[in-house]
Design a protein around this motif. Structure first.
Motif, PDB file in Angstrom:
ATOM      1  N   TYR A  15      -9.067  14.524   3.507  1.00 16.01           N
ATOM      2  CA  TYR A  15     -10.335  13.918   4.657  1.00 16.01           C
ATOM      3  C   TYR A  15     -11.093  14.619   4.235  1.00 16.01           C
ATOM      4  O   TYR A  15     -11.178  14.501   5.718  1.00 16.01           O
ATOM      5  CB  TYR A  15     -10.213  12.669   4.224  1.00 16.01           C
ATOM      6  CG  TYR A  15      -9.110  11.336   3.818  1.00 16.01           C
ATOM      7  CD1 TYR A  15     -10.049  11.281   1.871  1.00 16.01           C
ATOM      8  CD2 TYR A  15      -8.565  10.683   3.391  1.00 16.01           C
ATOM      9  CE1 TYR A  15      -9.233  10.992   1.218  1.00 16.01           C
ATOM     10  CE2 TYR A  15      -7.434   9.729   2.577  1.00 16.01           C
ATOM     11  CZ  TYR A  15      -7.995  10.221   1.621  1.00 16.01           C
ATOM     12  OH  TYR A  15      -7.584   8.646   1.074  1.00 16.01           O
ATOM     13  N   TYR A  18      -9.450  15.866   7.869  1.00 17.04           N
ATOM     14  CA  TYR A  18      -8.752  14.553   8.174  1.00 17.04           C
ATOM     15  C   TYR A  18      -7.319  15.189   7.790  1.00 17.04           C
ATOM     16  O   TYR A  18      -7.316  14.228   5.805  1.00 17.04           O
ATOM     17  CB  TYR A  18      -9.451  13.679   7.864  1.00 17.04           C
ATOM     18  CG  TYR A  18      -7.639  12.458   8.665  1.00 17.04           C
ATOM     19  CD1 TYR A  18      -7.774  12.241  10.249  1.00 17.04           C
ATOM     20  CD2 TYR A  18      -7.096  11.323   8.201  1.00 17.04           C
ATOM     21  CE1 TYR A  18      -6.354  11.918  10.214  1.00 17.04           C
ATOM     22  CE2 TYR A  18      -6.427  10.946   8.113  1.00 17.04           C
ATOM     23  CZ  TYR A  18      -5.863  10.781   9.606  1.00 17.04           C
ATOM     24  OH  TYR A  18      -4.317   9.793   9.872  1.00 17.04           O
ATOM     25  N   ALA A  20      -4.030  13.430   6.058  1.00 18.59           N
ATOM     26  CA  ALA A  20      -3.558  12.298   5.668  1.00 18.59           C
ATOM     27  C   ALA A  20      -2.939  12.632   5.151  1.00 18.59           C
ATOM     28  O   ALA A  20      -1.684  11.758   5.249  1.00 18.59           O
ATOM     29  CB  ALA A  20      -4.387  11.329   4.853  1.00 18.59           C
ATOM     30  N   PRO A  39       3.055   2.147   9.284  1.00 21.00           N
ATOM     31  CA  PRO A  39       3.032   1.626   9.433  1.00 21.00           C
ATOM     32  C   PRO A  39       1.212   2.064   9.756  1.00 21.00           C
ATOM     33  O   PRO A  39       0.723   2.449   8.487  1.00 21.00           O
ATOM     34  CB  PRO A  39       2.331   2.156  11.424  1.00 21.00           C
ATOM     35  CG  PRO A  39       3.357   3.091  11.191  1.00 21.00           C
ATOM     36  CD  PRO A  39       4.276   3.576  10.044  1.00 21.00           C
ATOM     37  N   SER A  40       0.422   0.869   9.673  1.00 22.07           N
ATOM     38  CA  SER A  40      -0.990   1.758   9.107  1.00 22.07           C
ATOM     39  C   SER A  40      -1.937   2.893   9.400  1.00 22.07           C
ATOM     40  O   SER A  40      -2.070   2.650  10.672  1.00 22.07           O
ATOM     41  CB  SER A  40      -2.169   0.279  10.004  1.00 22.07           C
ATOM     42  OG  SER A  40      -3.435   0.223   9.122  1.00 22.07           O
ATOM     43  N   GLY A  41      -2.559   3.149   8.422  1.00 25.39           N
ATOM     44  CA  GLY A  41      -2.864   4.273   8.874  1.00 25.39           C
ATOM     45  C   GLY A  41      -1.913   5.467   8.219  1.00 25.39           C
ATOM     46  O   GLY A  41      -2.350   6.689   8.533  1.00 25.39           O
ATOM     47  N   CYS A  42      -0.807   4.943   7.862  1.00 20.46           N
ATOM     48  CA  CYS A  42       0.394   6.459   8.357  1.00 20.46           C
ATOM     49  C   CYS A  42       0.449   6.680   6.941  1.00 20.46           C
ATOM     50  O   CYS A  42       1.150   7.879   6.402  1.00 20.46           O
ATOM     51  CB  CYS A  42       1.378   6.025   8.126  1.00 20.46           C
ATOM     52  SG  CYS A  42       2.249   5.140   6.589  1.00 20.46           S
ATOM     53  N   GLY A  43      -0.856   6.566   5.564  1.00 21.42           N
ATOM     54  CA  GLY A  43      -0.980   7.482   3.904  1.00 21.42           C
ATOM     55  C   GLY A  43      -0.848   6.812   3.260  1.00 21.42           C
ATOM     56  O   GLY A  43      -0.661   7.426   2.567  1.00 21.42           O
ATOM     57  N   LYS A  44       0.508   5.631   3.358  1.00 24.69           N
ATOM     58  CA  LYS A  44       1.513   4.629   2.044  1.00 24.69           C
ATOM     59  C   LYS A  44       0.025   4.651   0.882  1.00 24.69           C
ATOM     60  O   LYS A  44       0.294   5.299  -0.269  1.00 24.69           O
ATOM     61  CB  LYS A  44       2.155   4.066   2.838  1.00 24.69           C
ATOM     62  CG  LYS A  44       1.621   3.152   3.171  1.00 24.69           C
ATOM     63  CD  LYS A  44       2.232   2.453   4.078  1.00 24.69           C
ATOM     64  CE  LYS A  44       1.403   1.033   4.812  1.00 24.69           C
ATOM     65  NZ  LYS A  44       0.757   1.606   6.170  1.00 24.69           N
ATOM     66  N   THR A  45      -0.697   3.806   1.044  1.00 24.11           N
ATOM     67  CA  THR A  45      -2.055   3.796   0.033  1.00 24.11           C
ATOM     68  C   THR A  45      -2.562   4.937  -0.184  1.00 24.11           C
ATOM     69  O   THR A  45      -2.380   5.261  -1.514  1.00 24.11           O
ATOM     70  CB  THR A  45      -2.724   3.142   0.596  1.00 24.11           C
ATOM     71  OG1 THR A  45      -1.886   2.162   1.249  1.00 24.11           O
ATOM     72  CG2 THR A  45      -4.213   2.467  -0.362  1.00 24.11           C
ATOM     73  N   THR A  46      -2.599   6.202   0.502  1.00 22.30           N
ATOM     74  CA  THR A  46      -3.488   7.657  -0.209  1.00 22.30           C
ATOM     75  C   THR A  46      -2.104   7.699  -1.478  1.00 22.30           C
ATOM     76  O   THR A  46      -2.625   8.189  -1.839  1.00 22.30           O
ATOM     77  CB  THR A  46      -3.501   8.515   0.967  1.00 22.30           C
ATOM     78  OG1 THR A  46      -4.346   7.880   1.647  1.00 22.30           O
ATOM     79  CG2 THR A  46      -3.780   9.740   0.751  1.00 22.30           C
ATOM     80  N   GLU A 162       0.583  -3.793  -1.835  1.00 14.65           N
ATOM     81  CA  GLU A 162       0.684  -5.024  -0.630  1.00 14.65           C
ATOM     82  C   GLU A 162       0.678  -5.948  -1.508  1.00 14.65           C
ATOM     83  O   GLU A 162      -0.242  -7.105  -1.356  1.00 14.65           O
ATOM     84  CB  GLU A 162      -0.376  -4.782   0.622  1.00 14.65           C
ATOM     85  CG  GLU A 162      -0.168  -4.037   1.646  1.00 14.65           C
ATOM     86  CD  GLU A 162       0.276  -3.672   2.878  1.00 14.65           C
ATOM     87  OE1 GLU A 162       0.884  -4.663   2.924  1.00 14.65           O
ATOM     88  OE2 GLU A 162       0.480  -3.062   3.302  1.00 14.65           O
TER      89      GLU A 162
HETATM   90  P1  ATP Z   1      -2.716   0.498   5.325  1.00 14.25           P
HETATM   91  O1  ATP Z   1      -1.300  -0.020   5.695  1.00 14.25           O
HETATM   92  O2  ATP Z   1      -3.675   0.298   6.982  1.00 14.25           O
HETATM   93  O3  ATP Z   1      -3.588   0.372   4.561  1.00 14.25           O
HETATM   94  P2  ATP Z   1      -1.969   2.714   4.972  1.00 14.25           P
HETATM   95  O4  ATP Z   1      -0.855   3.584   5.745  1.00 14.25           O
HETATM   96  O5  ATP Z   1      -2.106   2.872   2.994  1.00 14.25           O
HETATM   97  O6  ATP Z   1      -2.434   2.197   6.067  1.00 14.25           O
HETATM   98  P3  ATP Z   1      -4.500   4.992   4.414  1.00 14.25           P
HETATM   99  O7  ATP Z   1      -4.840   4.153   3.520  1.00 14.25           O
HETATM  100  O8  ATP Z   1      -3.198   6.178   3.369  1.00 14.25           O
HETATM  101  O9  ATP Z   1      -2.729   4.298   5.172  1.00 14.25           O
HETATM  102  O10 ATP Z   1      -5.300   5.761   5.155  1.00 14.25           O
HETATM  103  C1  ATP Z   1      -4.354   7.098   5.991  1.00 14.25           C
HETATM  104  C2  ATP Z   1      -5.374   7.775   6.127  1.00 14.25           C
HETATM  105  O11 ATP Z   1      -6.972   8.689   5.932  1.00 14.25           O
HETATM  106  C3  ATP Z   1      -6.719   6.526   7.523  1.00 14.25           C
HETATM  107  O12 ATP Z   1      -6.580   7.716   8.669  1.00 14.25           O
HETATM  108  C4  ATP Z   1      -7.048   6.778   6.625  1.00 14.25           C
HETATM  109  O13 ATP Z   1      -8.484   6.207   7.581  1.00 14.25           O
HETATM  110  C5  ATP Z   1      -7.388   7.851   6.413  1.00 14.25           C
HETATM  111  N1  ATP Z   1      -9.135   7.309   4.751  1.00 14.25           N
HETATM  112  C6  ATP Z   1      -7.712   6.430   4.076  1.00 14.25           C
HETATM  113  N2  ATP Z   1      -9.378   6.484   2.965  1.00 14.25           N
HETATM  114  C7  ATP Z   1      -9.624   7.428   3.072  1.00 14.25           C
HETATM  115  C8  ATP Z   1     -11.539   8.156   2.868  1.00 14.25           C
HETATM  116  N3  ATP Z   1     -11.706   7.783   1.594  1.00 14.25           N
HETATM  117  N4  ATP Z   1     -11.943   8.673   3.701  1.00 14.25           N
HETATM  118  C9  ATP Z   1     -11.637   9.410   4.998  1.00 14.25           C
HETATM  119  N5  ATP Z   1     -10.808   8.611   5.496  1.00 14.25           N
HETATM  120  C10 ATP Z   1      -9.718   8.165   4.792  1.00 14.25           C
END
Ligand code: ATP
Length: 362
Positions: A15, A18, A20, A39-46, A162
């Motif tokens: 991103y 960044y 990800a 953990p939150s922010g590790c990239g699983k949703t991405t 989730e």
């Molecule tokens: P959570 O459990 O909090 O949802 P996650 O593991 O699913 O966390 P992601 O949502 O995949 O995390 O995000 C991974 C990283 O990428 C985070 O640091 C987030 O801030 C960043 N990120 C996600 N989407 C975007 C975007 N559209 N633009 C910029 N950064 C992004």
């Protein structure tokens, strides 16, 4: 693993600056219940969104059933997603919500659509609820509607972001069991995103533990719990006591260590995880230590300490026990068997531990 249905080949996602996703490589099997845990922010949703096609990737490849998904838009992929917020339409009936994705299917007449909706509702345990207004449902029922709506399109892969996090604990546990049953019944591949390690352990055939855009370990739940690939995974999954340890001798018979607070043990190669950095730490799960009661004989080594804190859970009690030579009390768990008293703060505790259950992180 069964026949691979999804293949992730060195997937990177940026991103802006960044980074990800940092080189995700994995195969997910046909009919597998697979979890992305971290953990939150590790990239699983991405990662989930790149499989769905809601998010493009910067390099690497996502293959579904052998086909490269690179130019395939989300609505042409054999995937469907269930979101954390149930995203159902409150002004529509339950049946209208479930049948929403069928409305443009010219190949199905009204009766065929009704049958599909009824079957989907039966599948999630909501048979007979079709006419009910969607806003008049409980959280658990709404999540079932969302599931039925996603499954009615017969995707090859169901992606779940989730899906249970908004439910209270009891409902969540019930839905976990139902989701497992549902997945076995429909036989399609489920990929679940969760930050709840217990949920991942309960539900998954295999788990990918993710930190900072990378997969730290990909294994079945038991291996992840019993043989974590690193100290970080061990710390994230379940509870682990880490005690300073010193390697005294290495030989063909094993590694002799001195564990602070406990004493000496000889460990075999399978108990040892090598990582970066100097020094060593011993890891012990709470259930691998027990307290010795009056009249019991020890099945292992015994050390004496003092109970610092007692946390009573009904079926279990967690004890925090101060041992000589260490700063942090060790945490151990005991089943509250009938007729056995819960010990009190200040009591002397005789802690039994087994060298065979120790993990060593070097
Ligand atoms: P959570 O459990 O909090 O949802 P996650 O593991 O699913 O966390 P992601 O949502 O995949 O995390 O995000 C991974 C990283 O990428 C985070 O640091 C987030 O801030 C960043 N990120 C996600 N989407 C975007 C975007 N559209 N633009 C910029 N950064 C992004």
């Amino acid at each position: 693993m069964t026949r691979p249905l999804i293949e992730l080949r060195d997937v990177h996602k940026y991103y802006g600056d960044y980074h990800a996703l940092r080189g995700i490589t994995a195969q997910i099997g046909q009919g597998e219940f697979f979890s992305l845990l971290g953990p939150s922010g590790c990239g699983k949703t991405t990662l989930l969104r790149t499989i769905a096609g809601f998010e493009g990737i910067s390099s690497g490849a996502v293959l579904l059933d052998g086909q490269d998904m690179d130019r395939v838009p989300a609505n042409k992929r054999p995937t469907n997603m269930v979101f954390q917020s149930y995203a159902i339409f409150p002004h529509l009936s339950v049946a209208e919500n479930v049948g929403f994705g069928l409305r443009k299917r010219g190949d199905l007449n009204a009766q065929a659509k009704r049958t599909l909706v009824e079957d989907a509702l039966d599948m999630v345990g909501l048979g007979g609820y079709g006419k009910r207004a969607a806003h008049a449902l409980s959280g658990g029922q709404r999540q079932r509607v969302a599931l039925a709506r996603a499954l009615i399109l017969k995707p090859k892969v169901l992606l779940l972001d989730e899906p249970l996090s908004a439910l209270d604990r009891k409902m969540r546990e019930q839905m976990q069991v139902e989701l497992i049953k549902l997945q076995r019944h429909v036989g399609i591949t489920f990929i679940l995103v969760t930050h709840d390690q217990e949920e991942a352990l309960v539900m998954s055939d295999r788990i990918a533990v993710m930190f900072e855009g990378e997969i730290a370990q990909l294994d079945d739940p038991e291996v992840i719990y019993k043989r974590p690939a690193s100290r970080k995974v061990a710390d994230f999954i379940g509870i682990m006591n880490f005690l300073p340890a010193q390697v005294l001798e290495e030989s063909g018979a094993g590694v002799t260590v001195d564990i602070a607070g406990l004493g000496r043990a000889v460990l075999d190669a399978g108990q040892i995880t090598r990582g970066s950095g100097n020094g060593a730490e011993a890891g012990l799960r709470p259930e691998t230590m027990t307290l010795l009661y009056e009249g019991q004989s020890a099945q292992g080594e015994v050390v004496e300490g003092r109970i610092e804190e007692v946390v009573y859970y009904g079926d279990m009690t967690y004890y925090f026990v101060a041992l000589p030579g260490i700063d942090t009390p060790v945490q151990l768990s005991m089943r509250n068997l009938f007729g056995r008293d819960v010990l009190a703060v200040g009591d002397t505790a005789r802690v039994v531990w087994n060298p065979g259950s120790v993990m060593l992180f070097r």
